[in-house]
Design a protein around this motif. Structure first.
Motif, PDB file in Angstrom:
ATOM      1  N   GLU A 345       0.829  -1.213   0.000  1.00 28.58           N
ATOM      2  CA  GLU A 345       0.000   0.000   0.000  1.00 28.58           C
ATOM      3  C   GLU A 345       0.859   1.257   0.000  1.00 28.58           C
ATOM      4  OE1 GLU A 345      -3.104   0.252  -0.476  1.00 28.58           O
ATOM      5  OE2 GLU A 345      -3.928  -1.728  -0.059  1.00 28.58           O
ATOM      6  N   LEU A 349       0.548   3.843  -3.101  1.00 28.17           N
ATOM      7  CA  LEU A 349       0.028   5.158  -2.732  1.00 28.17           C
ATOM      8  C   LEU A 349       0.949   6.240  -3.276  1.00 28.17           C
ATOM      9  CD1 LEU A 349      -0.878   6.316   0.916  1.00 28.17           C
ATOM     10  CD2 LEU A 349       0.317   7.762  -0.684  1.00 28.17           C
ATOM     11  N   ARG A 354      -2.969   4.028  -5.931  1.00 24.68           N
ATOM     12  CA  ARG A 354      -3.856   3.453  -4.926  1.00 24.68           C
ATOM     13  C   ARG A 354      -4.527   4.579  -4.153  1.00 24.68           C
ATOM     14  NH1 ARG A 354      -1.906  -1.747  -3.087  1.00 24.68           N
ATOM     15  NH2 ARG A 354      -1.691  -2.983  -4.990  1.00 24.68           N
ATOM     16  N   ASP A 355      -5.741   4.310  -3.691  1.00 22.21           N
ATOM     17  CA  ASP A 355      -6.433   5.206  -2.784  1.00 22.21           C
ATOM     18  C   ASP A 355      -5.620   5.305  -1.496  1.00 22.21           C
ATOM     19  OD1 ASP A 355      -8.147   6.299  -0.814  1.00 22.21           O
ATOM     20  OD2 ASP A 355      -9.924   5.473  -1.794  1.00 22.21           O
ATOM     21  N   PRO A 356      -5.232   6.500  -1.059  1.00 17.48           N
ATOM     22  CA  PRO A 356      -4.425   6.624   0.163  1.00 17.48           C
ATOM     23  C   PRO A 356      -5.053   5.990   1.398  1.00 17.48           C
ATOM     24  CG  PRO A 356      -4.409   8.683  -1.046  1.00 17.48           C
ATOM     25  CD  PRO A 356      -5.423   7.804  -1.715  1.00 17.48           C
ATOM     26  N   ARG A 357      -6.384   5.873   1.405  1.00 17.01           N
ATOM     27  CA  ARG A 357      -7.023   5.257   2.557  1.00 17.01           C
ATOM     28  C   ARG A 357      -6.578   3.811   2.747  1.00 17.01           C
ATOM     29  NH1 ARG A 357     -13.100   7.160   1.266  1.00 17.01           N
ATOM     30  NH2 ARG A 357     -12.262   6.771  -0.828  1.00 17.01           N
ATOM     31  N   TYR A 359      -3.616   2.621   2.648  1.00 19.83           N
ATOM     32  CA  TYR A 359      -2.449   2.598   3.535  1.00 19.83           C
ATOM     33  C   TYR A 359      -2.821   3.042   4.943  1.00 19.83           C
ATOM     34  CZ  TYR A 359       2.028   3.937   5.634  1.00 19.83           C
ATOM     35  OH  TYR A 359       3.091   4.074   6.489  1.00 19.83           O
ATOM     36  N   THR A 509      -5.807   9.697  -6.107  1.00 17.65           N
ATOM     37  CA  THR A 509      -4.488   9.548  -6.718  1.00 17.65           C
ATOM     38  C   THR A 509      -4.085  10.856  -7.379  1.00 17.65           C
ATOM     39  OG1 THR A 509      -5.495   8.726  -8.759  1.00 17.65           O
ATOM     40  CG2 THR A 509      -4.890   7.092  -7.105  1.00 17.65           C
ATOM     41  N   VAL A 513      -1.518  14.325  -0.404  1.00 19.44           N
ATOM     42  CA  VAL A 513      -1.956  13.348   0.598  1.00 19.44           C
ATOM     43  C   VAL A 513      -1.456  13.852   1.950  1.00 19.44           C
ATOM     44  CG1 VAL A 513      -1.858  10.965   1.399  1.00 19.44           C
ATOM     45  CG2 VAL A 513      -1.873  11.463  -1.067  1.00 19.44           C
ATOM     46  N   THR A 530       1.646  13.260  -4.697  1.00 18.20           N
ATOM     47  CA  THR A 530       1.893  12.069  -5.513  1.00 18.20           C
ATOM     48  C   THR A 530       1.956  12.375  -7.003  1.00 18.20           C
ATOM     49  OG1 THR A 530      -0.470  11.523  -5.596  1.00 18.20           O
ATOM     50  CG2 THR A 530       0.823  10.577  -3.790  1.00 18.20           C
TER      51      THR A 530
END
Length: 593
Positions: A345, A349, A354-357, A359, A509, A513, A530
């Protein structure tokens, strides 16, 4: 005189001295894992690798074949070499070095990695001597760097051979007949039993200490095929590495074997002899939980008896988090390592895929783990994204910086790692953006000092470049981490963002973040971008209970030096929010003015 039996160890003179104390909190530390054979050979005459020399070892197919083959052999890194580079690590901000196994290996194989121990009572001559290990630890302590040694309990090296009539010794739930212990050349010419009194038997043959030559020490069950089927993954050989019988019984009523008692005594010896600060215990998943618990108890008690009240045992436990933390709790070790979900993750991320959530949520489900606070995870998991195995990536393995995107985002990955929950661990060379890739572990184990298997497909040049922008910026970030307790110990919250200051939601993404670390009444706001090409600006939510409208946050760190000292004002948006700009592929830290 060489030790031959664990029973010969005299602890009296070993413990009659002052030992280096444990840290108050391991989450304050920054670990750096290195494969000793691939880190430094101590040759101060090796020139730095120039960018134009990248690829100089693979200009022809013949050269490329030689470079690839060199990666499968001993490359020359030593304990003295590591000692010569402690200043490099100290200036980076590393506070604890995790060193791959150093004990004596089977001499007839190229087991440069250190996980194929033949003599648990001596240091492998490729790495140096016992005295070199002791001197390394003393020099590290003088710089404020602790030393964690990688150790193996689950197995020994390929120290015996199955009989010739065993055509395919795969695990089948029964022991196989054994031809004999291997001698120094690898031939099974020694009896499969005590060899210490046999004429001509040498410490280079069989397995040592002598207690490990007794009947019943090895399971002799053949190699593991199904790595998730119990009891195969506990009783089987790790490829050619021979499985040790550690004991019997349920976890709460476990009876340790003579072999396990012997190894526990051996590792107590190394702790006392070298003044070690912790152990990373290999392949805990493949051990009986009762065996791991016995070892943890013995080692913790011994460490406390010599004044190391917070001696750390880091357990390598592959598998999902729930399995890992359940195992960790049952065996009594201190932190889990090898959690593929966290590595995966974090990497994706940062690369904007990937969706930061994904991680941050890994640290938010502590109730499912039986814990009432996610801060439990701050010192119970060692976090990172690159390592020397990369089991999660299957047959094709690569470092984070393997491509242009990874090269651009390398600093953001380290920043996220060292400023979020857990005990952060950098894999050697990440601060120089090493980019190894290939269908074999060797390609992610480049020799930082150059030699015949140098990084970036080179030979002859080292990459200890303290002027490298990633090295330089990581040093700055770690200096802030040392100074700001919230970045080490605080609670953690992924923050919502907004482009217009009205509609807020969690980041996606290719965006900023941001996250908060809150310690007591202090909130520190950190954020990566990102997007590798463009800076991003967004409103970022902060804790409404800790900030009044009009309060100021000041930029303590930014990858854009012009932002240093910049203030942002708390406004009444989504409760409370501030407007942040984060450079492309960049990182910022904001603290109260």
């Amino acid at each position: 005189m060489d030790l031959r039996r664990a029973a010969e160890i005299d602890f009296g003179p070993l413990v009659d001295r002052e030992f280096h104390p444990s840290p108050a909190a391991w989450e304050d530390e920054v670990l750096y894992f290195l494969m000793l054979d691939r880190f430094s050979d101590g040759d101060e005459g090796t020139p730095p690798l120039r960018r134009e020399d990248h690829g100089n070892a693979v200009t022809t197919e013949e050269d490329a074949a030689r470079w690839r083959e060199a990666g499968a052999r001993w490359c020359g890194g030593t304990l003295k070499g590591l000692r010569s580079r402690l200043g490099y690590l100290h200036r980076l901000g590393v506070t604890a070095v995790w060193v791959s196994p150093v004990l004596k290996q089977t001499p007839f194989e190229e087991t440069y990695h250190g996980y194929a121990t033949q003599n648990f009572l001596d240091v492998d001559p490729h790495f140096g001597t016992k005295e070199d290990l002791r001197d390394l630890v003393a020099a590290a302590h003088a710089l404020g760097i602790r030393v964690i040694l990688d150790v193996v309990l689950n197995h020994a090296g390929d120290v015996f051979a199955y009989r010739d009539d065993v055509t395919d010794a795969t695990w089948f739930g029964h022991p196989y007949p054994v031809a004999g212990f291997r001698d120094a050349s690898g031939e099974p010419s020694l009896p499969f039993g005590p060899v210490s009194d046999v004429d001509g038997a040498a410490l280079d043959g069989a397995v040592w200490p002598a207690e490990l030559q007794e009947p019943g020490v090895f399971t002799c069950g053949g190699r593991i095929v199904d790595w998730d089927r119990y009891p195969e993954y506990v009783e089987g050989d790790f490829y050619g590495l021979k499985d040790l019988h550690l004991g019997t019984g349920e976890t709460d009523r476990y009876t340790p074997s003579r072999a396990l008692q012997t190894l526990a005594r051996v590792y107590r010896y190394w702790i006392a002899y070298a003044d070690l600060d912790g152990l990373r215990v290999d392949t805990v998943k493949h051990m009986d939980r009762g065996a791991a618990r016995y070892f943890a108890s013995v080692i913790h008690e011994f460490a406390q008896s010599i004044g190391k009240e917070n001696f750390y045992l880091i357990a390598e436990i592959t598998g999902d988090r729930r399995f890992a933390f359940e195992t960790l709790e049952q065996v009594g070790m201190d932190a889990a390592l090898g959690l593929a979900e966290i590595q995966d993750e974090l990497e994706w991320l940062v690369k904007g895929r990937r969706d930061p959530r994904g991680y941050f949520d890994l640290f938010r489900d502590s109730f499912a783990l039986g814990k009432d606070s996610h801060t439990w995870l701050r010192n119970r998991v060692v976090t990172g994204y690159d390592d020397h195995d990369q089991v999660r990536k299957g047959d094709w393995k690569a470092r984070f910086a393997v491509d242009d995107l990874g090269h651009r985002m390398a600093l953001a990955a380290i920043a996220l790692n060292v400023c979020t929950l857990g005990i952060p661990c950098l894999y050697y060379g990440s601060e120089q953006r090493l980019d190894g890739s290939g269908g074999n572990d060797r390609y992610i184990r480049e020799a930082m000092f150059g030699g015949a298997f140098g990084p970036f497909r080179s030979r002859g040049g080292h990459v200890f470049d303290e002027a490298d922008p990633v090295y330089r910026e990581v040093a700055r970030i770690l200096a802030v981490r040392r100074a700001v307790p919230a970045l080490r110990r605080g609670r953690q919250y992924l923050r919502q963002i907004s482009g217009d200051g009205v509609g807020f939601g969690y980041p996606g993404t290719r965006s900023i973040v941001p996250w908060s670390r809150i310690f007591v009444d202090d909130e520190v706001l950190a954020a990566i971008n990102t997007d590798p090409l463009l800076p991003h600006t967004a409103w970022v939510t902060v804790d409404a209970a800790l900030h009044e409208v009009g309060d100021k946050l000041v930029c303590r760190y930014s990858t854009d030096p012009s932002q240093g000292g910049r203030e942002v004002t708390v406004e009444a948006r989504n409760g409370r929010a501030v407007l942040l700009t984060v450079p492309a592929a960049g990182f910022v830290i904001y603290v109260r003015r």
